[in-house]
Design an enzyme around this catalytic site. Structure first.
Site, PDB file in Angstrom:
ATOM      1  N   GLU A  49       0.941  -1.255   0.117  1.00 47.52           N
ATOM      2  CA  GLU A  49       0.020   0.079   0.179  1.00 47.52           C
ATOM      3  C   GLU A  49       0.803   1.253  -0.019  1.00 47.52           C
ATOM      4  OE1 GLU A  49      -3.361   2.151   2.646  1.00 47.52           O
ATOM      5  OE2 GLU A  49      -2.874   0.234   3.243  1.00 47.52           O
ATOM      6  N   ASP A  60      -5.852   9.372   9.191  1.00 45.54           N
ATOM      7  CA  ASP A  60      -4.570   9.078   9.397  1.00 45.54           C
ATOM      8  C   ASP A  60      -4.269   9.791  10.776  1.00 45.54           C
ATOM      9  OD1 ASP A  60      -3.902   7.584   7.176  1.00 45.54           O
ATOM     10  OD2 ASP A  60      -3.279   9.094   6.087  1.00 45.54           O
TER      11      ASP A  60
END
Length: 269
Positions: A49, A60
Protein backbone atom coordinates in the site's frame (compact mmCIF):
# COMPACT_ATOMS: atom_id res chain seq x y z
CA UNK A 1 -6.43 -12.76 -13.19
CA UNK A 2 -5.39 -9.62 -11.30
CA UNK A 3 -2.23 -9.61 -9.20
CA UNK A 4 -4.27 -9.03 -6.06
CA UNK A 5 -6.69 -11.91 -6.67
CA UNK A 6 -3.84 -14.20 -7.67
CA UNK A 7 -1.97 -13.32 -4.48
CA UNK A 8 -4.89 -14.18 -2.21
CA UNK A 9 -5.45 -17.48 -4.01
CA UNK A 10 -1.79 -18.45 -3.57
CA UNK A 11 -1.85 -17.46 0.10
CA UNK A 12 -5.00 -19.48 0.71
CA UNK A 13 -3.33 -22.58 -0.68
CA UNK A 14 -0.37 -21.99 1.65
CA UNK A 15 -2.68 -21.31 4.61
CA UNK A 16 -1.23 -17.83 5.09
CA UNK A 17 -2.69 -14.41 5.60
CA UNK A 18 -1.60 -11.45 3.51
CA UNK A 19 0.87 -8.95 4.93
CA UNK A 20 0.07 -5.49 3.56
CA UNK A 21 2.55 -2.82 4.68
CA UNK A 22 1.85 0.88 4.12
CA UNK A 23 4.45 3.53 3.42
CA UNK A 24 4.18 6.97 1.79
CA UNK A 25 6.11 7.40 -1.42
CA UNK A 26 9.14 9.62 -0.79
CA UNK A 27 9.61 8.65 2.86
CA UNK A 28 11.98 8.98 4.60
CA UNK A 29 13.75 10.72 1.69
CA UNK A 30 13.25 10.97 -2.04
CA UNK A 31 16.60 9.25 -2.57
CA UNK A 32 15.96 6.30 -0.25
CA UNK A 33 12.28 5.69 -1.03
CA UNK A 34 12.71 3.19 -3.85
CA UNK A 35 15.25 1.13 -1.92
CA UNK A 36 13.06 1.04 1.19
CA UNK A 37 10.02 -0.03 -0.85
CA UNK A 38 11.99 -2.85 -2.49
CA UNK A 39 13.26 -3.96 0.90
CA UNK A 40 9.69 -4.10 2.25
CA UNK A 41 8.55 -6.22 -0.69
CA UNK A 42 11.51 -8.58 -0.75
CA UNK A 43 11.29 -9.10 3.02
CA UNK A 44 7.77 -10.48 2.82
CA UNK A 45 5.08 -7.98 1.79
CA UNK A 46 2.32 -9.75 -0.13
CA UNK A 47 0.61 -6.53 -1.23
CA UNK A 48 2.06 -3.03 -0.97
CA UNK A 49 0.00 0.00 0.00
CA UNK A 50 1.78 3.11 -1.24
CA UNK A 51 0.62 6.38 0.27
CA UNK A 52 0.05 9.43 -1.92
CA UNK A 53 1.09 12.26 0.47
CA UNK A 54 -1.70 14.63 1.42
CA UNK A 55 -1.62 17.82 3.48
CA UNK A 56 -4.91 16.95 5.23
CA UNK A 57 -5.18 13.16 5.62
CA UNK A 58 -8.45 12.75 7.51
CA UNK A 59 -8.14 9.02 8.28
CA UNK A 60 -4.52 9.10 9.41
CA UNK A 61 -3.13 9.48 12.90
CA UNK A 62 -0.10 11.61 13.86
CA UNK A 63 2.55 9.11 12.76
CA UNK A 64 1.34 8.84 9.18
CA UNK A 65 0.49 12.55 9.09
CA UNK A 66 4.09 13.34 9.99
CA UNK A 67 5.48 10.93 7.41
CA UNK A 68 3.13 12.30 4.76
CA UNK A 69 4.20 15.86 5.56
CA UNK A 70 7.84 14.82 5.24
CA UNK A 71 7.15 13.24 1.85
CA UNK A 72 5.44 16.44 0.67
CA UNK A 73 8.49 18.44 1.76
CA UNK A 74 10.58 15.99 -0.25
CA UNK A 75 8.67 17.03 -3.38
CA UNK A 76 6.32 14.05 -3.75
CA UNK A 77 2.99 14.42 -5.55
CA UNK A 78 0.66 12.03 -7.35
CA UNK A 79 2.66 12.22 -10.56
CA UNK A 80 5.82 11.23 -8.69
CA UNK A 81 3.96 8.33 -7.08
CA UNK A 82 2.93 6.97 -10.47
CA UNK A 83 6.50 7.39 -11.70
CA UNK A 84 7.71 5.42 -8.71
CA UNK A 85 5.40 2.50 -9.51
CA UNK A 86 6.54 2.57 -13.13
CA UNK A 87 10.17 2.46 -12.01
CA UNK A 88 9.53 -0.39 -9.60
CA UNK A 89 7.79 -2.42 -12.30
CA UNK A 90 10.52 -1.74 -14.85
CA UNK A 91 13.02 -3.12 -12.32
CA UNK A 92 11.06 -6.35 -12.00
CA UNK A 93 8.89 -5.85 -8.91
CA UNK A 94 5.77 -8.06 -9.16
CA UNK A 95 4.18 -7.36 -5.75
CA UNK A 96 0.62 -6.02 -6.13
CA UNK A 97 0.53 -2.27 -5.50
CA UNK A 98 -2.41 -0.16 -4.38
CA UNK A 99 -2.24 3.61 -4.07
CA UNK A 100 -3.83 5.10 -0.96
CA UNK A 101 -4.82 8.73 -1.31
CA UNK A 102 -7.63 11.25 -1.12
CA UNK A 103 -10.23 12.42 -3.61
CA UNK A 104 -8.87 15.91 -4.22
CA UNK A 105 -5.48 14.69 -5.44
CA UNK A 106 -7.07 12.24 -7.85
CA UNK A 107 -9.72 14.65 -9.11
CA UNK A 108 -7.11 17.34 -9.72
CA UNK A 109 -5.11 14.87 -11.80
CA UNK A 110 -8.21 13.87 -13.78
CA UNK A 111 -9.83 10.46 -13.33
CA UNK A 112 -9.53 9.33 -16.94
CA UNK A 113 -5.88 10.32 -17.10
CA UNK A 114 -5.25 8.77 -13.69
CA UNK A 115 -6.75 5.44 -14.70
CA UNK A 116 -4.75 5.32 -17.93
CA UNK A 117 -1.45 6.38 -16.34
CA UNK A 118 -1.84 4.21 -13.24
CA UNK A 119 -2.69 1.13 -15.27
CA UNK A 120 0.21 1.69 -17.63
CA UNK A 121 2.60 2.15 -14.70
CA UNK A 122 1.49 -1.09 -13.05
CA UNK A 123 -0.84 0.07 -10.26
CA UNK A 124 -3.35 -2.61 -9.25
CA UNK A 125 -5.90 -0.57 -7.34
CA UNK A 126 -6.80 2.36 -5.09
CA UNK A 127 -7.78 2.93 -1.48
CA UNK A 128 -9.58 6.27 -1.07
CA UNK A 129 -10.73 6.91 2.53
CA UNK A 130 -12.92 9.91 1.71
CA UNK A 131 -14.79 8.25 -1.19
CA UNK A 132 -18.05 6.70 0.07
CA UNK A 133 -19.21 3.67 -1.88
CA UNK A 134 -22.59 5.31 -2.49
CA UNK A 135 -20.83 8.10 -4.43
CA UNK A 136 -18.28 5.93 -6.20
CA UNK A 137 -20.07 4.95 -9.42
CA UNK A 138 -18.33 7.59 -11.60
CA UNK A 139 -14.96 6.37 -10.30
CA UNK A 140 -15.85 2.73 -10.85
CA UNK A 141 -16.97 3.46 -14.40
CA UNK A 142 -13.53 4.92 -15.12
CA UNK A 143 -11.37 2.40 -13.22
CA UNK A 144 -13.00 -0.91 -14.09
CA UNK A 145 -12.19 -0.90 -17.83
CA UNK A 146 -8.54 -0.74 -16.76
CA UNK A 147 -8.97 -3.62 -14.24
CA UNK A 148 -8.10 -1.31 -11.36
CA UNK A 149 -9.53 -2.46 -8.04
CA UNK A 150 -11.29 0.08 -5.83
CA UNK A 151 -11.05 -0.96 -2.18
CA UNK A 152 -13.56 0.40 0.35
CA UNK A 153 -13.60 0.57 4.12
CA UNK A 154 -15.87 -1.18 6.58
CA UNK A 155 -15.97 -0.18 10.25
CA UNK A 156 -17.68 -1.73 13.27
CA UNK A 157 -20.20 1.11 13.06
CA UNK A 158 -21.04 0.57 9.38
CA UNK A 159 -24.77 0.08 8.87
CA UNK A 160 -26.08 -2.99 7.10
CA UNK A 161 -27.26 -0.88 4.15
CA UNK A 162 -23.86 0.74 3.76
CA UNK A 163 -22.15 -2.61 4.15
CA UNK A 164 -24.23 -4.00 1.30
CA UNK A 165 -23.10 -1.11 -0.90
CA UNK A 166 -19.44 -1.57 0.04
CA UNK A 167 -19.55 -5.32 -0.56
CA UNK A 168 -21.18 -4.81 -3.96
CA UNK A 169 -18.77 -2.15 -5.22
CA UNK A 170 -15.44 -3.10 -3.65
CA UNK A 171 -12.99 -5.36 -5.43
CA UNK A 172 -9.56 -6.74 -4.56
CA UNK A 173 -10.27 -6.94 -0.85
CA UNK A 174 -12.28 -5.22 1.85
CA UNK A 175 -10.44 -2.92 4.26
CA UNK A 176 -11.88 -3.68 7.69
CA UNK A 177 -11.09 -1.07 10.34
CA UNK A 178 -10.20 -2.70 13.65
CA UNK A 179 -11.40 0.20 15.81
CA UNK A 180 -13.24 3.48 15.47
CA UNK A 181 -10.84 6.40 15.00
CA UNK A 182 -7.70 7.06 12.98
CA UNK A 183 -4.57 5.06 12.21
CA UNK A 184 -1.93 4.56 14.89
CA UNK A 185 -0.29 1.92 17.05
CA UNK A 186 -2.35 0.31 19.79
CA UNK A 187 -1.46 -2.18 22.50
CA UNK A 188 -4.36 -4.58 22.00
CA UNK A 189 -6.80 -5.60 19.31
CA UNK A 190 -10.46 -4.90 19.98
CA UNK A 191 -12.27 -7.82 21.60
CA UNK A 192 -15.19 -7.06 19.29
CA UNK A 193 -13.13 -7.52 16.13
CA UNK A 194 -13.88 -11.25 15.61
CA UNK A 195 -17.61 -10.57 15.95
CA UNK A 196 -17.39 -7.70 13.46
CA UNK A 197 -15.48 -9.79 10.92
CA UNK A 198 -17.88 -12.70 11.31
CA UNK A 199 -20.71 -10.30 10.53
CA UNK A 200 -18.92 -9.07 7.40
CA UNK A 201 -18.00 -12.59 6.31
CA UNK A 202 -21.67 -13.54 6.29
CA UNK A 203 -22.18 -11.01 3.48
CA UNK A 204 -19.21 -11.69 1.19
CA UNK A 205 -16.55 -14.12 0.04
CA UNK A 206 -14.11 -11.28 -0.73
CA UNK A 207 -10.84 -11.23 1.23
CA UNK A 208 -11.09 -9.32 4.50
CA UNK A 209 -8.01 -7.39 5.56
CA UNK A 210 -7.71 -5.59 8.88
CA UNK A 211 -5.96 -2.29 9.47
CA UNK A 212 -5.65 0.50 12.07
CA UNK A 213 -3.59 -0.31 15.16
CA UNK A 214 -1.77 -3.45 14.04
CA UNK A 215 1.85 -3.19 15.16
CA UNK A 216 3.20 -6.48 16.52
CA UNK A 217 3.63 -10.08 15.44
CA UNK A 218 1.03 -11.05 18.03
CA UNK A 219 -1.46 -8.66 16.44
CA UNK A 220 -0.80 -10.13 12.99
CA UNK A 221 -1.15 -13.69 14.28
CA UNK A 222 -4.42 -12.82 16.00
CA UNK A 223 -5.88 -11.02 13.00
CA UNK A 224 -4.93 -13.81 10.59
CA UNK A 225 -6.88 -16.31 12.66
CA UNK A 226 -10.14 -14.77 11.45
CA UNK A 227 -9.23 -12.51 8.54
CA UNK A 228 -7.37 -12.84 5.24
CA UNK A 229 -4.73 -10.20 5.84
CA UNK A 230 -3.18 -7.60 8.12
CA UNK A 231 -2.36 -4.01 7.17
CA UNK A 232 0.55 -2.36 9.00
CA UNK A 233 1.39 1.33 8.57
CA UNK A 234 2.12 3.49 11.61
CA UNK A 235 4.20 0.81 13.33
CA UNK A 236 6.40 0.38 10.26
CA UNK A 237 6.95 4.12 10.01
CA UNK A 238 7.86 4.27 13.71
CA UNK A 239 10.38 1.46 13.24
CA UNK A 240 12.01 3.48 10.46
CA UNK A 241 11.79 6.73 12.40
CA UNK A 242 13.73 5.32 15.34
CA UNK A 243 16.41 3.60 13.25
CA UNK A 244 19.75 5.18 12.39
CA UNK A 245 19.82 6.26 8.71
CA UNK A 246 22.42 3.62 7.84
CA UNK A 247 20.39 0.89 9.56
CA UNK A 248 16.92 1.54 8.11
CA UNK A 249 17.09 -1.20 5.47
CA UNK A 250 18.30 -3.80 7.97
CA UNK A 251 15.69 -2.86 10.57
CA UNK A 252 12.86 -2.77 8.02
CA UNK A 253 13.88 -6.12 6.56
CA UNK A 254 13.88 -7.76 9.98
CA UNK A 255 10.57 -6.19 11.05
CA UNK A 256 8.70 -7.09 7.85
CA UNK A 257 10.09 -10.65 7.88
CA UNK A 258 8.88 -11.15 11.46
CA UNK A 259 5.40 -9.87 10.56
CA UNK A 260 5.24 -12.11 7.51
CA UNK A 261 6.16 -15.15 9.56
CA UNK A 262 3.26 -14.30 11.86
CA UNK A 263 0.75 -14.57 8.97
CA UNK A 264 1.07 -18.36 8.92
CA UNK A 265 -2.26 -19.64 10.11
CA UNK A 266 -2.57 -22.40 12.64
CA UNK A 267 -3.83 -25.66 11.21
CA UNK A 268 -6.96 -26.86 12.99
CA UNK A 269 -6.76 -30.58 13.77
Amino acid sequence: MSRIKNTFEKLKKRNEGALIPYIPVGYPTMESSETVIKTICHAGADILELGVPCADPLADGPTIQEASAQALENGINLNECIKMVCKLRSNGLETPIVLMGYCNSFLAYGLDQLAADASKAGVDGFIIPDLPSIMADPWLNVFRPYDLDLIFFLAPTTSNDRMASVVKKSSGFLYCISVNGVTGERENMSKELPVFLKHVRASTDSPLCVGFGISSTNHVTEVCEYADGAIVGSALINVMKHAAPNEIETVVRSYIASLKEATQKKLIT
